[in-house]
Design an enzyme around this catalytic site. Structure first.
Site, PDB file in Angstrom:
ATOM      1  N   GLY A 186     -29.058 -10.283 -12.363  1.00  0.00           N
ATOM      2  CA  GLY A 186     -28.164  -9.162 -12.620  1.00  0.00           C
ATOM      3  C   GLY A 186     -28.467  -8.421 -13.916  1.00  0.00           C
ATOM      4  N   GLN A 187     -27.636  -7.408 -14.175  1.00  0.00           N
ATOM      5  CA  GLN A 187     -27.889  -6.510 -15.312  1.00  0.00           C
ATOM      6  C   GLN A 187     -27.964  -7.265 -16.638  1.00  0.00           C
ATOM      7  OE1 GLN A 187     -24.700  -3.892 -16.472  1.00  0.00           O
ATOM      8  NE2 GLN A 187     -26.062  -2.469 -17.520  1.00  0.00           N
ATOM      9  N   ILE A 211     -21.696  -1.859 -20.082  1.00  0.00           N
ATOM     10  CA  ILE A 211     -22.964  -2.223 -20.710  1.00  0.00           C
ATOM     11  C   ILE A 211     -24.067  -1.265 -20.235  1.00  0.00           C
ATOM     12  CG2 ILE A 211     -24.695  -4.053 -21.024  1.00  0.00           C
ATOM     13  CD1 ILE A 211     -21.968  -4.751 -22.267  1.00  0.00           C
ATOM     14  N   LYS A 270     -10.604 -11.633 -13.634  1.00  0.00           N
ATOM     15  CA  LYS A 270     -11.027 -11.815 -15.035  1.00  0.00           C
ATOM     16  C   LYS A 270      -9.867 -12.348 -15.897  1.00  0.00           C
ATOM     17  CE  LYS A 270     -15.287 -11.168 -14.701  1.00  0.00           C
ATOM     18  NZ  LYS A 270     -16.233 -12.226 -15.034  1.00  0.00           N
ATOM     19  N   GLY A 327     -26.422 -15.756 -12.090  1.00  0.00           N
ATOM     20  CA  GLY A 327     -26.476 -14.287 -12.090  1.00  0.00           C
ATOM     21  C   GLY A 327     -27.648 -13.772 -12.901  1.00  0.00           C
ATOM     22  N   TYR A 383     -11.099  -7.229  -9.397  1.00  0.00           N
ATOM     23  CA  TYR A 383     -11.989  -7.690 -10.468  1.00  0.00           C
ATOM     24  C   TYR A 383     -11.175  -8.050 -11.722  1.00  0.00           C
ATOM     25  CZ  TYR A 383     -15.724  -7.212 -14.010  1.00  0.00           C
ATOM     26  OH  TYR A 383     -16.610  -7.416 -15.038  1.00  0.00           O
ATOM     27  N   ASP A 408     -25.735 -20.774  -4.928  1.00  0.00           N
ATOM     28  CA  ASP A 408     -24.546 -19.956  -4.676  1.00  0.00           C
ATOM     29  C   ASP A 408     -23.402 -20.672  -5.370  1.00  0.00           C
ATOM     30  OD1 ASP A 408     -22.351 -18.631  -3.753  1.00  0.00           O
ATOM     31  OD2 ASP A 408     -23.025 -18.531  -1.654  1.00  0.00           O
TER      32      ASP A 408
HETATM   33  N1  SER Z   1     -18.923  -2.830 -16.226  1.00  0.00           N
HETATM   34  C1  SER Z   1     -17.811  -3.454 -15.549  1.00  0.00           C
HETATM   35  C2  SER Z   1     -17.368  -2.648 -14.403  1.00  0.00           C
HETATM   36  O1  SER Z   1     -17.453  -1.446 -14.507  1.00  0.00           O
HETATM   37  C3  SER Z   1     -16.670  -3.664 -16.497  1.00  0.00           C
HETATM   38  O2  SER Z   1     -16.690  -4.954 -16.951  1.00  0.00           O
HETATM   39  O3  SER Z   1     -16.910  -3.165 -13.429  1.00  0.00           O
END
Ligand code: SER
Length: 324
Positions: free
Chosen positions: A16-17, A178, A152, A13, A148, A58
């Site tokens: 990614g951010q 974040i 997690k 990743g 999600y 992947d």
């Molecule tokens: N930044 C994430 C989200 O909004 C939270 O872990 O899905």
């Protein structure tokens, strides 16, 4: 526990951010060639490409990971690849596959090769409406209502299982939202706290997808990177927790963020048009108790709302004026 010298780091990743900035900091600390950046399909930035090795993999397809792990002699993994909360509601199967089956592949590969250490991020999304929403404790109800969040919670349990069962040194934190100026977040509920800065600078107005009084825990990227690496550098004997550290830096409503931005851009206005992400935000904590992280590995954030806002506006204005 494998006690090998740290040789080479893999970041999944990495486009990614968080992954993009984490990779650059790891390269700074451990040497450009010792940090392999990987992504699934998004084109990497020049910064990432020019500063060290990059490969497409992947994590759902185990062999693609094994190939680069063996080729680059990897012994530490930061598994930053994930499908976030909003995209996860649109593509629940993909979310399950990447966040669970992909993570399972990473853990198996690390275990099979007796790797030194693995980082697997968790999130405030592990909490749900039954969780106390203010100063949410470390040990509490974990009944998320998003795919999600489900992945997690499962990821935290799986990580702790690998630690106990196989002695794999695996660590993780529950990231709050974040905020960062380098790479845009990829489809989360807290994305408004980043988008708002771009729109404030470019158009002086923003339409927010959650209500003005929505309060969520947040963190600025420099603290996120520092916390991540500090946890990975902590002597394992100090840790009582492994994959589930609560972590936060600040909590604010959208209204408070708007007020703070207005101190720098007085003409800025914000409208509110809540969508499906409001329900997700409402199911998450407003503030977090991260005393376990503070006690076990010395976590202490530097940025608060005013200092983060000023730095974001400075960095983004500079970046946007350069047309980046
Ligand atoms: N930044 C994430 C989200 O909004 C939270 O872990 O899905």
């Amino acid at each position: 526990m494998a006690q090998k010298r740290m040789k080479k780091i893999l970041v999944t990743g990495a486009v990614g951010q968080i992954g993009s900035e984490l990779t650059m900091e790891l390269r700074k600390r451990y040497g450009n060639d010792n940090v392999l950046a990987t992504g699934r399909k998004t084109k990497p930035s020049k910064m990432l490409l020019n500063s060290g090795p990059f490969e497409f993999i992947d994590i759902i397809i185990k062999e693609t990971v094994e190939k680069v792990v063996d080729e680059y002699d990897i012994d530490t993994i930061y598994n930053m690849a994930a499908i976030l909360s909003a995209v996860g509601e649109e593509k629940p199967l993909l979310c399950w596959n990447v966040n669970i089956n992909g993570m399972y592949n990473i853990l198996e590969i690390a275990h099979e090769r007796e790797m030194t250490r693995v980082f697997v991020p968790s999130s405030i999304a592990v909490f749900g409406p039954e969780t106390p929403q203010d100063n949410t404790p470390q040990e509490t109800v974990l009944k998320p209502k998003t795919m999600y969040g489900v992945t997690k919670v499962c990821g935290e349990l799986l990580g702790d299982y690998y630690f106990k069962r196989f002695n794999l040194d695996i660590r993780g934190v529950r990231y709050p939202g974040i905020i960062s100026s380098e790479t845009l977040p990829g489809g989360g509920t807290t994305d408004y706290a980043v988008e708002i800065f771009y729109e404030a600078i470019k158009n002086k107005k923003y339409t927010c997808f959650v209500k003005e009084d929505t309060v969520l825990p947040m963190m600025y990227m420099p603290d996120c990177i520092k916390g991540t690496i500090d946890l990975m550098d902590t002597d394992i004997s100090k840790l009582k927790h492994h994959c589930d550290f609560n972590l936060t830096a600040m909590s604010f409503s959208v209204g408070k963020l708007v007020d703070e931005i207005k101190k720098h851009i007085p003409e800025f206005t914000c409208n509110y048009k809540p969508d499906f992400r409001q329900a997700i935000a409402d199911s998450w904590p407003r503030s977090i108790d991260d005393s376990a992280a503070r006690e076990e590995w010395g976590w202490k954030p530097e940025y608060n709302l005013p200092t983060m806002t000023k730095d974001m506006l400075d960095k983004l204005s500079n970046k946007l004026s350069l047309g980046r």
